[in-house]
Each structure stands twice: as C-alpha cells, then as structure tokens.
Design an enzyme around this catalytic site. Structure first.
Site, PDB file in Angstrom:
ATOM      1  N   LYS A  74       0.846  -1.206   0.000  1.00 26.53           N
ATOM      2  CA  LYS A  74       0.000   0.000   0.000  1.00 26.53           C
ATOM      3  C   LYS A  74       0.880   1.254   0.000  1.00 26.53           C
ATOM      4  O   LYS A  74       1.914   1.286   0.691  1.00 26.53           O
ATOM      5  CB  LYS A  74      -0.891  -0.020   1.251  1.00 26.53           C
ATOM      6  CG  LYS A  74      -1.942   1.094   1.315  1.00 26.53           C
ATOM      7  CD  LYS A  74      -2.853   0.896   2.530  1.00 26.53           C
ATOM      8  CE  LYS A  74      -3.919   1.997   2.607  1.00 26.53           C
ATOM      9  NZ  LYS A  74      -4.818   1.826   3.759  1.00 26.53           N
ATOM     10  N   SER A 152      -9.775   2.267   3.034  1.00 27.07           N
ATOM     11  CA  SER A 152      -8.863   3.007   2.192  1.00 27.07           C
ATOM     12  C   SER A 152      -7.905   2.095   1.417  1.00 27.07           C
ATOM     13  O   SER A 152      -7.286   2.564   0.459  1.00 27.07           O
ATOM     14  CB  SER A 152      -8.041   3.991   3.014  1.00 27.07           C
ATOM     15  OG  SER A 152      -7.285   3.314   3.974  1.00 27.07           O
ATOM     16  N   SER A 176     -10.181  -0.135   7.243  1.00 31.82           N
ATOM     17  CA  SER A 176      -9.595   0.010   5.911  1.00 31.82           C
ATOM     18  C   SER A 176      -8.899  -1.198   5.327  1.00 31.82           C
ATOM     19  O   SER A 176      -8.489  -1.154   4.177  1.00 31.82           O
ATOM     20  CB  SER A 176      -8.624   1.197   5.909  1.00 31.82           C
ATOM     21  OG  SER A 176      -9.362   2.398   6.034  1.00 31.82           O
TER      22      SER A 176
END
Lengths: 490, 481
Positions: A74, A152, A176
């Site tokens: 990420k 997210s 998330s």
C-alpha cells in the site's frame, strides 16, 4: 481459473517449478496491462533486483516461506527510493529515503515488492474515491457498472482480487483492511494494536492505525503476518512481546468454541442478503462444533461518533507537517508565509482530507476539547470495557463486516455520513485495539462478495486465524475468482 | 535604584527555557552540539518526514528529575507528553511535543536573597519539551533560511509562580536558577548560545488589590542586565497607561536593548489556541522510586547548603559565602586553596573576591581558565601569613603570577620583594621618617592617633613597600612616645 495463494507460490518456488524473477516479471506484466488503476506506481528495478537476490539465496540454501514471493505494498508505506504518495497530491514528488519497518521485515524474509497500491488519500475513505490518483475498479464489478473496491486499502484489495499480486499489505484505522477485503472477496486481518510497527507508515490516526495482510486465505494471512509483525524500538507504541508463529494453531479443532453474536451488529441498516449469508456462515461454524449465543455490546452505537472525533483530531495534527516548507508539494505562487500555507494545503489536499482536518481541529479546540475529544476518549474506554465483558464467556465475536456489498462509484460521494456508515461494524475493534478480520462468507444474488467479521481478544491473532482457516476448510468461497478476471483467463 | 510610584504593586512571573545537557535530542538520536553547519544535525525524524516517530531519550527525563529533586519539588510519577499545535516553518511537524496537564516536575521552591532577607519564590512546574529550529531572516535576499539543527533539542521549561515584586527580585531569582542548573550540571547556562532563555510576565495592580492586572509577556531577553532594564521600561509603560485611564493590552513584547524600550511583536493573530492533546505516539512516562533514588544520589551539595556550610565551617559572612558559592567551580577553587594554605579562611576569601575575581572579570575569564592555580594561590597566601610579603608586595606577586612569570618564591626572589622584618632595618627607616615629618609627629603627640597612618605610609614608601607595616607602626609609636 483459481486463485494463487502464497502457500502455492512458496511451494512452487521451493520445488524449482518457477523462479522469483519469472514470477515477478509475470506479475509486473499483468499490472501493466490491467485497467483497474490498482497501483499508483510500480518499482520494477527494485522488484527484479530483489527477485534475483532471492533466487540466489535459494541456491545458497535459504528456504524461508516467503523467499522470492512478490507482494503489493500500500502506498502508505515508505520504501527507500520509491515514490510514496499516500494517495495525495501533496506527496506526489516525495521519494522516501528510508523503508518502513514492516516492509523491511518482509524484505528481510525475501519478499519482493512489486509496487505501491492506490488508496484513499491519507487513508481517509471507504471507497478509494478520494485518491488523487483516481478511483480503483473493483474486479467483481462489470464494465457497465463500476463498483468501488472499498477503502482506504482499495488498491491492495483490487490488486489481489484481480490476480495482479498474490497478496498485499494494507492498513486499518476504522476498517480500511477489512471493509475492502469484504468488498473484494478476500481475507483481511487487522492485528492487535502494537503488533506491527508504525514506523515508516504514514500516520493518519496514531492510536488506531495498524498494518496488516490482505490475502485470499487465512493461512496466507498468517504467513504474511509472520513476516510483518514484531517489536520495533523505533515505534514507542510497538508491543514488546516475544515473536509468534501465527500459523501455529491453524489446524486446531473448533469443537467447543464459543461464538458471540453482538445484537447491535444485526440491527437496522444491514442488507438482507448480507444478513442471510452471515447466518449461513454461522451455521457452518455450528457444524464445526462451535456454540453460538447472542451477546450485547451496549455502547457500540457510540463507536462511530467517537471514532469520527478521535481519528480526525489525531489526523489534523499528524497532517500539519505537510506544509510545503521541507518536502512535498508547495504552491507555485504565494505572497507571504500564511498565503503559502493556505495555497499549498488547499491545493495539495483533497476535500475529504480537508473536511477531516477541520473536524479534528474543531474537536480539539479550546472550549470544545472537553465536550468532544475528551468525551470521545472516555467513551472509547466504555466500548473497550464492553468487549472485556463479553469475552469473559466468548472466544470470538462474529457479524457482518459491512452493512452492504460493494456499491457503485459515485453513489455515496455526495453524502459523507453515508460513506462513514460503511465502517459501523469494523470501528469498535479499532477503538479497543483488538485483532479483527474479514473472510468471504459468500456471494449475493448479484454475485458480489459479503464479508464475515471476526473479533478475538487482544493478542489472539493465532486463534482468529485458526477460526477463519477452519471455515475455509469446509467452504470454497475464498477460492472464487472475480468473473471479469476469470473470463480474462491467464 | 529603580523606584516607582508606591501606589502600584508589580507582579512578575518568569518562564525559563533551559537546554538540557544531553548527548542527543529528546526524541531522536541527533547530536545537539552547538555551532554545526545548518541542517547537518537533523535526522528524518527532526525534519518530520512522513512515517517517523518519536522515541524518548530518558537522559532528558533524568536531568529534569534531578532539577525537581534539587528544588524539593513533587515529581509526577506518571507524566504525559502533549502536542502543542501551531504552524511555523521552524517547527517541522506543525506541532511541538511538550507537556501540558501532567508535567514531569510539579510544585517546588527556590530561595533568593533580597535586601530584606531570604524570600521563597514558588516554582509552579517544570516540564520537558522539544526546541524548535531557527529562522534566519538575513542573508537570504528577502527569503528566510530554516536551520533545523536545533529542532528536537531537549528543553526543561521552568515556570515560576508570580511571586516576584520587583525587577531586582526577578534578576535575583534568575541568577539563583542559573547558578543552580549549572551546579547540578543539567544545563551549561550559556545565554549567548541560547541554552538559558527567559520570558517574563509583567503586570501591575493597585497596591492592596488581590486581583492581578493584565500582564504582558516580554521575550528575547538574553542577559541579566537586559532583564532588569526591560522590566523597568515595561513597568513604567504600564503605569503610564493606567494612570492615563487606559487599559494594558495582553500581548507579547520584544525588548530592544539599543533603544531601551519594549515593542509589541508584529503579528496579526489573536491569542493562539494550541489545541493541546496527549501525544498518541508516546505512552505515558511511568517512573519508579528506585529511579528517583538513583538520581538523588547524584545530586552534589546544593548552593544553599554549601553557602550555609561556608558560613559555619569557614566563618564567612553571608555575602562572602554567597559570592564564593555562586558556582561549583568557584566554590571548589576556594576550598582547594583553603585546604592547601595555612592562611585564615577570611584572608583566602578576601583575596579571591578581591584580587582574583577582579582580574578574571577584566580578562573575561571563567575560574576554570584562571592562569593562577590553587596551589600557587595557596602559596601566595602563605607568604602573607608568614610575613614574607605585605599586602602591597603580595599584589605585585599576584600580578606576576597572573602573567605566568614563574612560581611564588621565584618571583619574590627575582623582584627582591621579601618583606623587611628585621627590626633594625625598619628602625633606620622609621628614624628617617620621624626626622622628615616633624609636623605629623607633633600632631601625633598632641593626640591625633589617625596620623600614624600617614607615617606608616611614609615608611612603606621609603622601603618600597617591603617594610612590615605592623612592625613599622609599633616602632613609630615607641619612638614618638
């Protein structure tokens, strides 16, 4: 087409069936050809160098489980020499000069980092629609109806579901990892707070953020978590506990396991089909020997409001460093210092980030601190205490991960509150710092995955993974590849 | 002596930021050494790169606790770091890690000497925080250069109660505090380098009123002299305003030492709301008694105790004891000299406070840099005690020692300064003087005792300072009676 698991790749690499360099090239090529916008950047030079080194190490006799396995990271994690944007314009030109501890831990195990996945800006969002780098397409959606992958960690979820990487790292502050895992049919784990180091992980809400694995299976999640977790002296909130092997009890029988179903997680707002799938999943657990009972977390209705005071408050402070002075974006034209700050941050941040900074600053401001921030922290204690109470006679709590399945792009962007409600079941575990995860419970009539949410007591990730793994032994939801990908065929 | 209308009572509180003498910064491993090239002592954490996190340097806590113990303050066994949020380019994170609700050191006391005796000044609290970097406004053609070397340096902010009632008391407190932090070796007290910075809160109120007046904060005062003058100016300014029927504005003012005035700081904002909250990156600091005991054992004899001991053990006056215990180095120099010398302690004290201090000040040297060692000083004082030297010739030897011309005895030899104690030799000079000063001799015989001073002086002059003045005195009296 079937999913590719870390276990399988590990075995293939070990047997010499494939090399790390071949695997890495293959994945990089898939990423290049994909249209999901799951990645903000790739790091082919780094990845291939790592793959080559891994292949050499294997020749030299090293055989650690994740040696040479490619993973997507990420873009919230700093990796030395890579563009690290956190999904924001304000860090578009930021090349990290150091590597986050969890990533470094993985690199030391021989993991190959393919690239940096797309995400909601500064981890603020539940649909990946706040990213400066564009939305991400959920592979479970269709051409005609773009669905969100969740957020997210939307890019990480989409990457794994689209077979662009066998696994990915994510971060979870209010859901998330788990919510995008649910929307994309994956296994996503948020470990106990303090389990994974936050050093090098760009901070959103310091007392809530945790890194974790996003994989197809619980076994893979355990493997990946093994390589990520561990005490780090550079993070003062890192837990100084002995290292654990999270795979150690995957195969334990669930006979006698006590499952609690908090009634507050089955109330209004929960989609009927999702509720049905969850109920079916619970029945599978009963067949495995678990007992089920209804419990209550009486203060859980306060979790969402508390979270939306605490997280923005911490974020408003954490994001102050993005001021155009030292690194990152600075507005091109400005008249004085104050103007420079205004223009840099107005232009550099997206709307949701600005919204939360304002909420946070307000909650901390003189005259409001007691009513908002202080009060929310007190409520947090009550929410945490509720869990202590129910865990006195439950081993695990279950429920739906999200109130609905993946929704259409753009359908909730006009109403922030409706967006925030996505996290209603996931947030309490963040507030209490407890380990929690989502596994695929099934597919709705529309063919969309629904997630089963699990919460165990503090530091019991191994138990959590065991409980998840056993479900995956008697069901095959986790093996389903999104139709758009399966049809693509590879 | 500064005087103002006694209708007004002055209330002063002081906030002193002391830079702690650790090896590295409070939350990062960077060096805090002064004078490095800009931005060479600023790590990823110090420049607030994304993802970096603070880690407590317990040495800073140790020094803070040492201070707390030295002023008999409460130590908060659980203390918490808080974020103080504001934007400025030399504050890289956009917040300063400080302490708000639970500082490491709680209430304590410091005693100061005033003309009216000892006064106790309360210390409200002392807390740990990190320093900001430096903004350099010159040299950059309309831009400002930011040097982050200083960002993250550990500070102990020491806040006094508003107990001081005059600029002189404020200076007395500052000097005491300055001496103390150097005594216990937590801060080098170098005001030029910014290790010891003082902000003053000054207000006035009608004498007898309980409520405090509106205060202004004076900043940028980096010497004791400026402190006093800045406060005097500010007090007069406030009195003028109130007497004209106006109101004092609560604001921050800078002292301009060239113009001798305070000026409002040019800023558009109203009072800052710092939005303090406990820093989630740092768990509460939990101390145990064993740690405190360990630190207490490292405390040296403190100035107050040392001064009292000098008064009783060496029979010195309060004033002399105070001057000689101003710093550990001075006190040590005195004690070493006193130990090595047979001279009376009072004589040692007089010579240190007189001749030695005067020369150190003139040459702008610290006692550690004294060209004269304690051994040499002790020998010199011995030579006075054994009558080899008179007060006057001793001063000549002192001067020669200062220039490092050699050892005491060598100098005496070389310059032929040995005091004449041979009664016969002095007698001859006495006879000369009596013969040469008939008027003064007559005055003495008429009952004017004081004129003996003049006559002794004449003997000293004729003997080039070498005659023993006591013997001269005695002989003169004998011969004139």
């Amino acid at each position: 087409m079937t999913i590719t698991t870390l276990s399988k790749l590990s075995a293939d690499l070990s047997s010499g069936k494939v090399s790390s360099v071949e695997l890495t090239k293959d994945y990089l090529s898939r990423i290049e050809q994909s249209t999901h916008n799951a990645f903000i950047s790739t790091c082919p030079d780094l990845a291939l160098a790592q793959a080559q080194a891994a292949d050499q190490k294997r020749i030299d006799g090293n055989n650690s489980p994740l040696l040479g396995v490619p993973i997507a990271q990420k873009d919230i994690f700093c990796i030395d020499g890579t563009q690290t944007t956190c999904g924001s314009k304000i860090l578009e030109n930021f090349i990290a000069p150091y590597t986050a501890t969890v990533i470094d831990n993985m690199h030391k195990q021989g993991v190959v980092s393919l690239g940096k996945t797309n995400m909601d800006e500064f981890a603020m969002g539940s649909s990946n629609e706040t990213s400066y780098y564009g939305s991400v397409a959920n592979p479970w959606g269709e051409e005609t109806e773009q669905l969100v992958p969740g957020g997210s960690s939307g890019g990480s979820a989409a990457a794994v579901a689209a077979q662009l990487a066998p696994a990915a790292t994510g971060t979870d502050t209010g859901g998330s990892i788990r919510q995008p895992a649910a929307f994309c049919g994956l296994t996503g784990i948020k470990p106990s707070y303090g389990r994974c180091s936050r050093y090098g992980m760009i901070a959103f809400a310091s007392s809530l953020d945790q890194a974790g694995p996003m994989t197809h299976t619980a076994e893979d999640a355990a493997l990946l978590l093994n390589s990520m977790a561990g005490f780090d002296s550079k993070d003062s909130t890192s837990l100084d506990v002995p290292a654990e092997d999270f795979t150690r009890c995957l195969d334990d029988s669930l006979e006698g396991i006590k499952i609690g179903l908090p009634k507050e997680f089955f109330g209004d707002g929960l989609d009927n089909e999702v509720a049905t799938l969850i109920e079916s999943a619970i029945k599978e657990y009963e067949k495995l020997g678990a007992t089920v009972k209804e419990v209550s977390l009486p203060n859980s209705h306060l979790a969402l409001p508390s979270y939306y005071v605490i997280a923005p408050a911490e974020a408003s402070s954490n994001l102050s460093r993005f001021d155009g002075v030292k690194y990152g974006f600075r507005a091109e034209e400005y008249t004085d210092l104050t103007d420079m700050y205004y223009k840099t941050r107005s232009q550099g941040f997206g709307d949701e980030v600005k919204r939360r900074i304002m909420i946070g600053a307000y909650a901390l401001s003189s005259g409001y601190y007691d009513a908002y921030y202080s009060q929310a922290q007190k409520l947090r204690r009550l929410i945490s205490d509720d869990f202590d109470t129910v865990f006195k006679d439950c081993d695990v709590l279950m429920g739906p991960t999200t109130p609905s399945t993946a929704f259409e792009q753009g359908s909730r962007t006009d109403d922030p509150i409706s967006m925030y409600l996505n996290d209603i079941y996931t947030i309490p575990a963040n507030l209490a710092g407890l380990p929690a995860g989502s596994i695929q419970a099934g597919l709705t009539s529309a063919g969309l995955p629904a997630g089963l949410h699990l919460i165990t007591p503090y530091l019991q990730e191994a138990k959590l993974l065991n409980i998840a793994h056993q479900f995956q032994q008697v069901t095959d939801w986790h093996t389903k590849v999104a139709p758009s990908i399966a049809q693509g065929g590879q | 002596m500064f005087n103002w209308d006694q209708r007004w009572e002055v209330v002063i509180g002081l906030e002193v930021h002391t830079q702690l003498q650790t090896k590295s910064k409070i939350f990062s491993g960077s060096s805090i050494a002064y004078g490095a090239e800009p931005n060479t002592q600023a790590s990823a954490l110090d420049i607030a790169l994304p993802g970096t996190l603070p880690v407590m340097n317990m040495e800073a806590a140790r020094l803070a606790i040492k201070f707390g113990l030295a002023i008999d303050a409460e130590i908060n066994m659980t203390n918490v770091f808080a974020r103080k949020n504001y934007f400025y380019p030399d504050l890289p994170k956009g917040y300063q890690i400080s302490q708000m609700a639970l500082p490491i050191v709680g209430f304590g006391e410091i005693e100061i000497d005033t003309p009216d005796g000892v006064k106790t000044i309360g210390v409200t609290r002392a807390h740990l925080e990190e320093d900001a970097g430096k903004s350099l406004h010159e040299d950059f053609q309309g831009q400002t250069g930011i040097d982050l070397n200083r960002a993250g340096t550990p500070l102990l902010e020491i806040v006094s109660e508003p107990d001081m009632r005059s600029p002189a008391e404020a200076v007395s407190y500052l000097r005491k505090l300055h001496s103390l932090v150097r005594y216990i070796e937590i801060c080098d007290g170098n005001m030029q380098e910014g290790s010891f910075r003082c902000d003053a809160n000054v207000s006035i109120r009608p004498r007898g009123q309980a409520e405090l007046g509106t205060r202004t904060e004076l900043k940028n005062i980096n010497s004791f002299r400026f402190v006093e003058r800045a406060m005097e100016y500010e007090i007069e300014r406030q009195i003028d305003i109130l007497e004209d029927g106006g109101k004092v504005v609560q604001e921050t003012r800078l002292y301009d030492p060239d113009k001798h005035e305070t000026r409002s700081m040019r800023s558009k904002e109203e009072a800052h709301d710092y939005r303090y909250f406990p820093d989630p990156d740092l768990p509460p600091m939990v101390l145990d008694q064993a740690f405190l005991d360990e630190i207490r054992a490292t405390l040296p004899e403190l100035p107050t105790a040392k001064k009292a001991r000098f008064e009783t053990e060496f029979k010195l006056s309060s004033e002399d004891a105070s001057l000689l215990t101003n710093s550990r180095e001075v006190a040590n120099f005195f004690e070493e000299t006193a130990q090595k010398s047979k001279a009376e302690k009072k004589i040692v004290a007089n010579w240190m406070i007189g001749e030695l201090f005067a020369n150190l000040n003139k040459s702008e040297l610290e006692i550690a840099e004294s060209p004269i060692s304690t051994s040499q000083f002790a020998t010199l004082l011995d030579r006075i005690a054994d009558n080899t030297l008179s007060g006057k010739t001793a001063k000549q030897v002192f001067a020669a020692l200062w220039e490092q011309e050699g050892e005491v005895d060598d100098i005496i030899e070389a310059k032929g300064l040995k005091q004449i104690t041979d009664t016969g030799a002095i007698e001859a000079i006495v006879d000369e003087v009596i013969a040469a000063s008939p008027d003064q001799v007559q005055q003495f015989k008429d009952g004017n005792d004081k004129v003996i001073g003049y006559l002794v002086g004449q003997v000293m002059q004729k003997s080039k300072g070498k005659a023993n003045p006591q013997i001269a005195n005695q002989l003169l009296k004998e011969k004139m009676s």
